[in-house]
Design a protein around this motif. Structure first.
Motif, mmCIF file in Angstrom:
data_model
loop_
_atom_site.group_PDB
_atom_site.id
_atom_site.type_symbol
_atom_site.label_atom_id
_atom_site.label_comp_id
_atom_site.label_asym_id
_atom_site.label_seq_id
_atom_site.Cartn_x
_atom_site.Cartn_y
_atom_site.Cartn_z
ATOM 1 N N LYS A 165 45.870 -19.304 57.496
ATOM 2 C CA LYS A 165 47.203 -18.800 57.164
ATOM 3 C C LYS A 165 47.336 -17.323 57.516
ATOM 4 O O LYS A 165 48.371 -16.892 58.070
ATOM 5 N N GLN A 166 46.297 -16.544 57.198
ATOM 6 C CA GLN A 166 46.335 -15.129 57.533
ATOM 7 C C GLN A 166 46.406 -14.923 59.047
ATOM 8 O O GLN A 166 47.148 -14.057 59.533
ATOM 9 N N GLU A 168 47.581 -17.090 61.259
ATOM 10 C CA GLU A 168 48.907 -17.505 61.712
ATOM 11 C C GLU A 168 49.955 -16.440 61.382
ATOM 12 O O GLU A 168 50.847 -16.155 62.207
ATOM 13 N N GLU A 169 49.834 -15.857 60.185
ATOM 14 C CA GLU A 169 50.777 -14.808 59.809
ATOM 15 C C GLU A 169 50.638 -13.601 60.725
ATOM 16 O O GLU A 169 51.635 -12.991 61.161
ATOM 17 N N ARG A 172 52.096 -14.457 64.016
ATOM 18 C CA ARG A 172 53.555 -14.446 63.928
ATOM 19 C C ARG A 172 54.090 -13.022 63.959
ATOM 20 O O ARG A 172 55.075 -12.714 64.666
ATOM 21 N N ILE A 173 53.385 -12.132 63.195
ATOM 22 C CA ILE A 173 53.820 -10.728 63.193
ATOM 23 C C ILE A 173 53.672 -10.117 64.585
ATOM 24 O O ILE A 173 54.570 -9.390 65.072
ATOM 25 N N GLU A 176 56.349 -11.467 66.762
ATOM 26 C CA GLU A 176 57.634 -10.837 66.437
ATOM 27 C C GLU A 176 57.702 -9.426 66.985
ATOM 28 O O GLU A 176 58.728 -9.007 67.559
#
Length: 238
Positions: A165-166, A168-169, A172-173, A176
């Motif tokens: 999850k970290q 992927e986050e 994603r950041i 972005e």
């Protein structure tokens, strides 16, 4: 092997039983003799008291000593009864103690015989229980180890899930940020193109104005030269 030992000890036990019986019989005979002696003493004392009473009743003048003697006889009788009662209680207590001791010895002997007879069975049962306890302990340790391993696997899965999850986050950041940077770059490029286009238009307009001025200057010069050919040429520069 335990049964063979119990058989070899049997004659000794019978012998001890017979000797014990002989001792108990001799004690019983001794008690009976003692009771007979006491009874004979009691009868002789009663006979002597009767004789003393008969001799005292022959004279009426001795009434007061007879009363005293009767009281003494009553006290002696009560004392004798008390003594007999205590003796009986002592004998009863002794009999009870002997019976209790015999019962205790009998129970201990029976228990010893039973243990000797069942020695192999008891040893086998003890060994079975020890093995059962060992098996249960090993099973419990195995279950605890499996539970610990399962808990570790669950913790590992949780850590991996958290890391995923970290990650992927973070991706994603970063994506972005990359998209924002690209968008900013596109806007900057558009602005640069717009500025270049505006600069081009300004340059074209400036060139156009310059050409127009040069054209006007040439026309004015022609007009001036056409009126007075003697005048020198005048050049105008912007």
């Amino acid at each position: 092997m335990g049964r063979s030992r119990s058989r070899s000890r049997t004659p000794k036990r019978h012998k001890s039983k017979r000797s014990h019986k002989r001792r108990s019989r001799s004690r019983d005979r001794e008690r009976r003799r003692h009771r007979d002696r006491e009874r004979s003493k009691e009868r002789s004392s009663k006979a002597s008291r009767k004789l003393s009473r008969s001799s005292s009743s022959s004279s009426t003048s001795d009434e007061e000593p007879r009363t005293r003697e009767k009281k003494i006889d009553e006290v002696d009788r009560l004392a004798e009864l008390e003594r007999v009662r205590r003796q009986r209680e002592a004998e009863q207590k002794m009999v009870e103690e002997v019976a209790a001791k015999r019962l205790e010895e009998l129970v201990a002997r029976r228990v010893e015989e039973e243990l000797e007879r069942r020695r192999d069975e008891i040893e086998a049962e003890v060994l079975r229980r020890v093995e059962e306890a060992k098996r249960l302990m090993e099973q419990q340790m195995l279950e605890e180890l499996q539970e610990k391993r399962r808990q570790q696997e669950e913790d590992q899965k949780k850590r991996e899930e958290e890391e995923r999850k970290q990650r992927e986050e973070l991706e994603r950041i970063m994506e972005e940020n990359k998209r924002k940077i690209e968008l900013a770059q596109m806007k900057l490029a558009e602005q640069q193109l717009q500025m270049v286009e505006e600069q081009r238009k300004i340059d074209e307009e400036r060139q156009k104005i310059k050409r127009e001025q040069e054209r006007r200057t040439r026309e004015e010069q022609k007009i001036i030269l056409g009126k007075n050919n003697a005048r020198p040429k005048i050049s105008f520069t912007i």
